[in-house]
Design an enzyme around this catalytic site. Structure first.
Site, PDB file in Angstrom:
ATOM      1  N   ASP A  67       1.022  -1.113   0.052  1.00 14.73           N
ATOM      2  CA  ASP A  67      -0.075   0.063  -0.175  1.00 14.73           C
ATOM      3  C   ASP A  67       0.777   1.133   0.100  1.00 14.73           C
ATOM      4  O   ASP A  67       1.983   1.306   0.027  1.00 14.73           O
ATOM      5  CB  ASP A  67      -0.845   0.039   1.222  1.00 14.73           C
ATOM      6  CG  ASP A  67      -0.234  -0.515   2.654  1.00 14.73           C
ATOM      7  OD1 ASP A  67       0.734  -0.489   2.560  1.00 14.73           O
ATOM      8  OD2 ASP A  67      -1.209  -1.182   3.404  1.00 14.73           O
ATOM      9  N   GLU A 143      -9.853  -2.432   5.399  1.00 16.00           N
ATOM     10  CA  GLU A 143     -10.738  -2.429   6.659  1.00 16.00           C
ATOM     11  C   GLU A 143     -11.801  -3.145   6.747  1.00 16.00           C
ATOM     12  O   GLU A 143     -12.224  -3.945   5.806  1.00 16.00           O
ATOM     13  CB  GLU A 143     -11.072  -0.740   6.937  1.00 16.00           C
ATOM     14  CG  GLU A 143      -9.908   0.040   6.627  1.00 16.00           C
ATOM     15  CD  GLU A 143      -9.012   0.354   7.876  1.00 16.00           C
ATOM     16  OE1 GLU A 143      -9.132  -0.347   8.969  1.00 16.00           O
ATOM     17  OE2 GLU A 143      -8.506   1.515   7.887  1.00 16.00           O
TER      18      GLU A 143
HETATM   19  C1  F6R Z   1       1.194  -1.728   6.233  1.00 14.93           C
HETATM   20  C2  F6R Z   1      -0.155  -2.209   6.318  1.00 14.93           C
HETATM   21  C3  F6R Z   1      -0.670  -2.375   7.575  1.00 14.93           C
HETATM   22  C4  F6R Z   1      -0.068  -2.578   8.829  1.00 14.93           C
HETATM   23  C5  F6R Z   1      -0.885  -2.595   9.971  1.00 14.93           C
HETATM   24  C6  F6R Z   1      -0.031  -3.135  11.174  1.00 14.93           C
HETATM   25  O1  F6R Z   1       1.870  -1.771   4.879  1.00 14.93           O
HETATM   26  O2  F6R Z   1      -0.335  -2.581   5.116  1.00 14.93           O
HETATM   27  O3  F6R Z   1      -1.979  -3.239   7.305  1.00 14.93           O
HETATM   28  O4  F6R Z   1       0.684  -3.928   8.477  1.00 14.93           O
HETATM   29  O5  F6R Z   1      -1.504  -1.600  10.151  1.00 14.93           O
HETATM   30  O6  F6R Z   1       0.853  -1.845  11.404  1.00 14.93           O
HETATM   31  P1  F6R Z   1       1.981  -1.871  12.611  1.00 14.93           P
HETATM   32  O7  F6R Z   1       2.893  -3.113  12.177  1.00 14.93           O
HETATM   33  O8  F6R Z   1       2.273  -0.570  12.870  1.00 14.93           O
HETATM   34  O9  F6R Z   1       1.252  -2.459  13.936  1.00 14.93           O
END
Ligand code: F6R
Length: 248
Positions: A67, A143
């Site tokens: 993303d 989401e």
């Molecule tokens: C990142 C992504 C998100 C994160 C998720 C967890 O490229 O696509 O889905 O993997 O928000 O984020 P963290 O690792 O910061 O807890």
């Protein structure tokens, strides 16, 4: 789904890096799907150190990221392009032309989403997709409620996701409200998926995804329908799974 238990964040990261390095060494032209966020930071550090100490080469590797924010330029230090360069690409020998992220600055975002899908197809699909887990069960920026059939698309970020990501920005109001993300169906087409989960904050959502039937309200639960998913989770993330004796 196969679950590998790690002692703590560093142990999870070392295990994840070893998993990735094995693919890089074994496949002639591996396509790695990569993630940003806090979870893979130490995994990328392990890959950088391994490149430096053991000479693992990435000249034959291709990457596609999950993303990118909409409206954030690639050289802005909040962009995922900047994150990937800083955390990994600038430190290994991967040709820059082999690294890909969605273009969040594209004038025609719908065309950009179609281009990204064709690009993944042209590369022969993703061999290993690395994923982090959102507090609300999101994967990529898919989401709750995102259809199983979704391909790369533009999303409105939920308040909880914007709040979770605000730590990287000056203020909550500067967190972008949109992103381009691979869809659930794009992710599910990867040949193998590696989901990393660390920390007590993720214990609830990990227990939920392991105990629920696949459903679109918990996007990560849909991973159960994939034939080759490996989860590496540390003991804090597994605390509720263990407490409740959840089997999956
Ligand atoms: C990142 C992504 C998100 C994160 C998720 C967890 O490229 O696509 O889905 O993997 O928000 O984020 P963290 O690792 O910061 O807890």
């Amino acid at each position: 789904m196969k679950l590998i238990e790690a002692k703590h964040y560093q142990d999870m990261s070392q295990k994840a890096a070893r998993f990735i390095i094995e693919k890089v060494n074994r496949l002639p032209a591996p396509v790695l799907g990569l993630a940003t966020g806090g979870t893979p930071l130490a995994t990328y550090q392990c890959l950088r150190e391994d490149h430096e100490n053991n000479g693992t080469s990435y000249k034959h590797v291709y990457t596609v990221n999950l993303d990118e924010y909409v409206g954030v330029a690639p050289d802005d230090n909040n962009s995922y392009t900047y994150y990937m360069k800083k955390q990994l690409f600038d430190h290994i020998d991967i040709p820059p032309s082999h690294t890909h992220l969605p273009d969040g600055m594209a004038e025609d975002l719908e065309a950009e989403c179609r281009r990204y899908e064709s690009l993944i197809e042209r590369l022969g699909g993703v061999d290993l997709q690395l994923l982090g887990l959102g507090l609300n069960g999101h994967i990529g920026f898919n989401e709750p409620g995102t259809p199983f059939s979704s391909e790369t698309h533009t999303v409105e970020l939920t308040d909880s996701t914007r709040e979770a990501n605000a730590r990287y920005f000056d203020s909550l109001s500067s967190v972008p409200s949109q992103a381009v993300t691979m869809g659930i169906s794009t992710i599910m087409r990867s040949k193998q998926i590696l989901l990393l989960v660390s920390g007590a904050k993720k214990a609830d959502i990990l227990a939920k995804l392991l105990s629920e039937e696949p459903n679109e309200d918990t996007p990560a639960s849909l991973l159960k329908m994939h034939q080759d998913v490996v989860i590496i989770a540390d003991s804090d993330a597994l605390s509720i799974v263990k407490e409740r004796g959840i089997t999956y």
